[in-house]
Design a protein around this motif. Sequence first.
Motif, PDB file in Angstrom:
ATOM      1  N   ALA A 597      77.344  63.304  32.980  1.00 54.74           N
ATOM      2  CA  ALA A 597      77.738  61.886  33.878  1.00 54.74           C
ATOM      3  C   ALA A 597      76.121  61.918  33.788  1.00 54.74           C
ATOM      4  N   PRO A 598      75.217  62.480  34.733  1.00 54.85           N
ATOM      5  CA  PRO A 598      73.470  61.945  33.733  1.00 54.85           C
ATOM      6  C   PRO A 598      72.843  61.417  32.610  1.00 54.85           C
ATOM      7  N   VAL A 599      73.687  62.140  31.544  1.00 53.05           N
ATOM      8  CA  VAL A 599      73.804  62.586  30.381  1.00 53.05           C
ATOM      9  C   VAL A 599      74.242  61.665  29.277  1.00 53.05           C
ATOM     10  N   THR A 600      75.241  60.790  29.910  1.00 59.45           N
ATOM     11  CA  THR A 600      76.179  60.144  28.838  1.00 59.45           C
ATOM     12  C   THR A 600      75.633  58.549  29.533  1.00 59.45           C
ATOM     13  N   ASP A 601      75.714  58.589  30.699  1.00 56.72           N
ATOM     14  CA  ASP A 601      75.075  57.726  31.465  1.00 56.72           C
ATOM     15  C   ASP A 601      75.743  56.419  31.730  1.00 56.72           C
ATOM     16  N   ILE A 602      76.964  56.065  31.615  1.00 49.82           N
ATOM     17  CA  ILE A 602      78.027  54.286  31.869  1.00 49.82           C
ATOM     18  C   ILE A 602      77.516  54.043  33.343  1.00 49.82           C
ATOM     19  N   PRO A 603      77.451  52.886  32.489  1.00 46.54           N
ATOM     20  CA  PRO A 603      77.230  51.499  34.004  1.00 46.54           C
ATOM     21  C   PRO A 603      77.836  51.471  35.029  1.00 46.54           C
ATOM     22  N   GLY A 604      77.643  51.734  36.467  1.00 46.12           N
ATOM     23  CA  GLY A 604      78.396  50.826  36.699  1.00 46.12           C
ATOM     24  C   GLY A 604      77.775  49.638  38.170  1.00 46.12           C
ATOM     25  N   LYS A 605      78.370  49.335  38.746  1.00 47.76           N
ATOM     26  CA  LYS A 605      77.758  48.096  39.618  1.00 47.76           C
ATOM     27  C   LYS A 605      76.701  49.222  40.932  1.00 47.76           C
ATOM     28  N   GLN A 606      76.555  49.772  40.719  1.00 43.00           N
ATOM     29  CA  GLN A 606      75.670  51.010  42.245  1.00 43.00           C
ATOM     30  C   GLN A 606      75.881  52.426  41.228  1.00 43.00           C
ATOM     31  N   ARG A 607      74.193  53.210  42.157  1.00 43.37           N
ATOM     32  CA  ARG A 607      74.112  54.500  40.795  1.00 43.37           C
ATOM     33  C   ARG A 607      75.358  55.973  42.235  1.00 43.37           C
ATOM     34  N   ILE A 608      75.728  56.431  42.023  1.00 43.05           N
ATOM     35  CA  ILE A 608      76.065  57.182  42.866  1.00 43.05           C
ATOM     36  C   ILE A 608      75.304  58.395  43.560  1.00 43.05           C
ATOM     37  N   PRO A 609      74.362  58.573  43.371  1.00 46.52           N
ATOM     38  CA  PRO A 609      72.608  59.518  44.428  1.00 46.52           C
ATOM     39  C   PRO A 609      72.305  58.940  45.429  1.00 46.52           C
ATOM     40  N   ASP A 610      72.405  57.239  45.347  1.00 46.05           N
ATOM     41  CA  ASP A 610      71.905  55.903  46.138  1.00 46.05           C
ATOM     42  C   ASP A 610      73.355  56.554  47.039  1.00 46.05           C
ATOM     43  N   MET A 611      74.575  56.332  46.780  1.00 43.10           N
ATOM     44  CA  MET A 611      75.982  56.313  47.583  1.00 43.10           C
ATOM     45  C   MET A 611      75.111  57.423  48.904  1.00 43.10           C
ATOM     46  N   VAL A 638      66.531  59.116  44.031  1.00 40.31           N
ATOM     47  CA  VAL A 638      66.514  57.530  44.974  1.00 40.31           C
ATOM     48  C   VAL A 638      65.579  57.275  45.262  1.00 40.31           C
ATOM     49  N   VAL A 639      65.547  55.976  45.139  1.00 39.25           N
ATOM     50  CA  VAL A 639      64.218  55.061  45.338  1.00 39.25           C
ATOM     51  C   VAL A 639      64.635  54.525  46.849  1.00 39.25           C
ATOM     52  N   PRO A 640      64.406  55.464  48.403  1.00 39.78           N
ATOM     53  CA  PRO A 640      64.994  55.006  49.247  1.00 39.78           C
ATOM     54  C   PRO A 640      64.532  53.069  49.608  1.00 39.78           C
ATOM     55  N   PRO A 641      65.837  52.289  50.378  1.00 45.76           N
ATOM     56  CA  PRO A 641      65.690  51.490  50.686  1.00 45.76           C
ATOM     57  C   PRO A 641      64.100  50.291  51.322  1.00 45.76           C
ATOM     58  N   ALA A 642      63.752  49.448  51.107  1.00 45.30           N
ATOM     59  CA  ALA A 642      62.819  49.269  51.836  1.00 45.30           C
ATOM     60  C   ALA A 642      62.558  49.619  53.012  1.00 45.30           C
ATOM     61  N   ASP A 644      62.315  52.412  54.571  1.00 43.09           N
ATOM     62  CA  ASP A 644      62.734  53.573  55.327  1.00 43.09           C
ATOM     63  C   ASP A 644      61.532  54.719  55.015  1.00 43.09           C
ATOM     64  N   GLU A 645      61.999  55.911  55.652  1.00 48.77           N
ATOM     65  CA  GLU A 645      61.213  56.664  54.936  1.00 48.77           C
ATOM     66  C   GLU A 645      62.070  57.902  54.141  1.00 48.77           C
ATOM     67  N   GLU A 646      61.018  58.006  53.537  1.00 45.04           N
ATOM     68  CA  GLU A 646      61.940  59.154  52.256  1.00 45.04           C
ATOM     69  C   GLU A 646      62.681  60.119  53.136  1.00 45.04           C
ATOM     70  N   VAL A 647      63.703  60.443  52.384  1.00 42.39           N
ATOM     71  CA  VAL A 647      64.455  61.828  53.597  1.00 42.39           C
ATOM     72  C   VAL A 647      64.143  62.785  52.129  1.00 42.39           C
ATOM     73  N   ALA A 648      63.479  63.922  52.840  1.00 39.37           N
ATOM     74  CA  ALA A 648      62.609  65.199  52.006  1.00 39.37           C
ATOM     75  C   ALA A 648      63.982  66.164  51.515  1.00 39.37           C
ATOM     76  N   VAL A 649      64.184  66.713  50.328  1.00 42.45           N
ATOM     77  CA  VAL A 649      65.308  67.197  49.257  1.00 42.45           C
ATOM     78  C   VAL A 649      64.384  68.545  49.332  1.00 42.45           C
ATOM     79  N   LYS A 650      65.511  69.462  49.928  1.00 43.19           N
ATOM     80  CA  LYS A 650      64.830  70.916  49.983  1.00 43.19           C
ATOM     81  C   LYS A 650      66.285  71.644  49.101  1.00 43.19           C
ATOM     82  N   ASP A 651      65.534  72.501  48.749  1.00 46.85           N
ATOM     83  CA  ASP A 651      66.539  73.483  48.300  1.00 46.85           C
ATOM     84  C   ASP A 651      66.868  74.432  49.041  1.00 46.85           C
ATOM     85  N   ILE A 652      68.228  75.861  49.118  1.00 42.06           N
ATOM     86  CA  ILE A 652      68.491  76.676  50.270  1.00 42.06           C
ATOM     87  C   ILE A 652      66.751  77.122  50.348  1.00 42.06           C
TER      88      ILE A 652
END
Lengths: 685, 267
Positions: A597-611, A638-642, A644-652
């Motif tokens: 899906a990130p490769v074909t990148d079909i446009p929508g109203k919002q992005r799935i990772p943002d949700m 994902v850019v955090p909303p204005a 908001d603090e950025e949430v760290a993304v960590k692999d296990i």
Amino acid sequence: MLDILLPILLFSALALAAVGAVRRIRLWRQGRPSPVPVLRGLAAVPRRYLVDLHHVVARDKVMSNTHVATAGGFVAAMGLAIVVHGLGLGSGWVSGVLGWLLLAASATMFAGSLFVARRRRDPPARLSKGPWMRLPKSLMAFSLGIFVVTLPAVGVLPADAGGWLVALVLAAVVTWGLAELVFGMTWGGPMKHAFAGALHLAFHRRPERFSTKKGSGGNRSTGLKALDLEDDQAPLGVETPSDFTWNQLLGFDACVQCGRCEAVCPAFAAGQPLNPKKLIQDMVVGMAGGSDAHYAGSPYPSPERGDQPVGEHHGTPHGPIVAPASTKDGKALVDAETLWSCTTCRACVEECPMMIEHVDAIVDMRRHLTLEEGATPGKGAEVIDNLIVTDNPGGFDPGGRLNWAADLELPLMADVERAEVLLWLGDGVFDMRNQRTLRALVKVLRAAGVDFAVLGNEERDSGDVARRLGDEATFQSLARRNIATLAQYRFDCVVTCDPHSFHVLKNEYGAFYPEGQASDYPVWHHSTFINQLIEAGRLRLAPGQAARVTYHDPCYLGRYNGEYEAPRAVLRALGVELVEMQRSGYRSRCCGGGGGAPVTDIPGKQRIPDMRMGDVRETQAEQVVVGCPQCTAMFEGVVPPAGDEEVAVKDIAEMVAAALDTTPVSTSSTPRDASTAQATEEVMS
Amino acid sequence: MQPESAMTPGLEVTVLVSVGRHPLTGRARRADQDARGVELARSLADAQVRLLHAGMRDESSEAALRGYLGMGFTELSLLEQSEGADVLPALAEALDAASPHLVITGERAERGEGSGLLPYLLAERLGWPLVSGLAAVESVEDGVATLLQALPRGQRRRLKVRLPVIVTVDDAAPAPRQSAYGPARRGAFEATAGPVSADDEWASWHVQPARPRPKRLKIVKAASARDRFKAAAAKAEGGSGQVLTDVTPTQGAEAILTLLREEDVLR
């Protein structure tokens, strides 16, 4: 008078139903052949219905009870009505008992239909309207009608009570009920789901999904079915509805339009032009021929128009599903963007009470678009070309797969030839973010004294993206070459930090082993393996990371492979505070990174990772823990909303590496390489 | 692409396709520029497009050539040649016999000599005009083609040329479409044995992988953002070049030799 009318009504309804059944079966048989064990399948229906299907339905308790009352009541009432009213069997007390039983069954059914009616009063958006809105009334007509006409049979009312006018009214009510519930079942009303559904359970294309009496329940069957590329007569994917196998068509016909798939579909929620329910209904339209004008549920979202209006698309059993490129702005059954919006997250399949296989169907249709039309959208064609010539989707030099680990001195399989663990690195080796995860994982494995080795430059892409993009040929080529490489070495198990490689190696490579060979090694996701190390006491952890974290289940680890527990166990061992998102476990929402899906990148109203990051923020966690390079990449984008603090993304793996107890222990049996540890820590900070 | 309706019906186009070589892995593939040529041909309305390849036929070259068939062709004409043969006579004879209106090819091959001379030698032999570096074929009317030639830095030059003509395309031409597996697998090779002429010159050459030479650094002394942008966007222009006019061939050759020695190409 009713004594004469009722048998006629009952048996003509049954006869009409039989005629309808033949017509319906003919529709399904337009599909390609697919051999099934007929008798064994039919015999398995009760168990598959009562255990496996009900397991899914019971996620909604009210609805499941409603269905038990209504459907159970109907089946009992219909059976008894045939005996009591149709055949007039039983005399004396027997007929009395049967009559009372029939009264009880129809009363139960009536009670159930009241709940159906309640749900239909203000139905949620996911439910289809149209003919479905009359269903509670039809259910009531049948149950009430049968109840009243049975009263004289038990002697509560005299046989001629009310005279001929009442008798006629009753006959009309019963006729309505029979029309909807008996021959409506095979002629295509809402009750079609019962007839097609039962046969779908019997002849399901993935019988492994169902539990057996002996075995543990709910076996998984998630690997895609292979295309036979040797046979040059076999179609490459699905071009027309009749290119599906007949039992796939039967599966589409079983849809009850409950819209549970729609409610969980990430692409639908993002406003991309996909609605799994509509897609299945479109396949039914194509199978029968016609237009989608009668569809009464939520349409496909459209980024420009809000909703795609129904009635613009039409199809025939032997006509193309997607309009070929030569007919510009022409429409067929579905638009290509609909098929390319899917992230193959399998949420719809997991949620479908009718066990329909949406993802199989979508990939089948994608195969045609890619292999026959050469119409992979977006960067898809470029990615496939890269996979063909460089064995990785990014087009990087395959000779540089280990450049990231130049200082780690990873043991190569080519040198050691055998190891306890074969560490499958995946294409994340070319991604600087994932390299951090890999370094952490290597640190953990070394701390536990695991004897591991990597393939290095001999490794290739697992073929996951190629396969989900429909390029079965490239996938099979990569799979066969990887299998040949794996066959050269001896190892006890494969461990990978990429759930996509994990799924493909574990579930999809089996079909491509040369004759007489089979994959004889278990494949573990690194979270499972680390959990095993912790449980075996091979890792010394220093708990005390007082972080509030939430865990995101990767689709290809969770729904595809049922691993929900190990990552959580690892997090518990780390002593962090784990808060669950509302949608977690088998209901986890996709990050948007699967299925190409990130490769074909079909446009929508919002992005799935943002949700999904919105879901993360709702938990007020400081960190989101993931176990997949795709998820990491999607979430970090994902850019955090204005404000908001950025949430760290960590692999296990990073979480565990950071919690390793590095204080020297005199009894430690694992010599530790100081320089390696230092190099790893440098990256971790 | 412009008014396609203006095309003469039945325009016969031959695209010369070669076996390419991926720059990183060296694997055989459809050559990028030739594939762009095929794409250009595909976009011409009412054109009968024929693919022509002269070369050796083996497993890897066949797989690569199928990449062109996957762009929507049912057959590819193959002039079978032995390894290291000079394909020029065979191609010239085949083109002379078929006499297409338009021959499209890439600027240079990705393997073999790769000198880029083949189109010129073909044009010389056939006596046809040649236009290099094409970006588009705008129209073909009454035996005259209107072509758009790509010049450096995005400039374009419109040319009118009488058919038949040989044109070469470079990276300015539209990107090739995806090659689909199905048509590629079904497509057939129509093999004809053409004249084979051994290339003795080539046989005596020693071929080895090139070592990438370090790039000359661009030293930018810019005061303003505008200057920096201009410098970044500009093509590298050797400032120290010299223009020699009215010199004898010997003097010219000596100047070239001196430069090659300075640049460490010759030692």
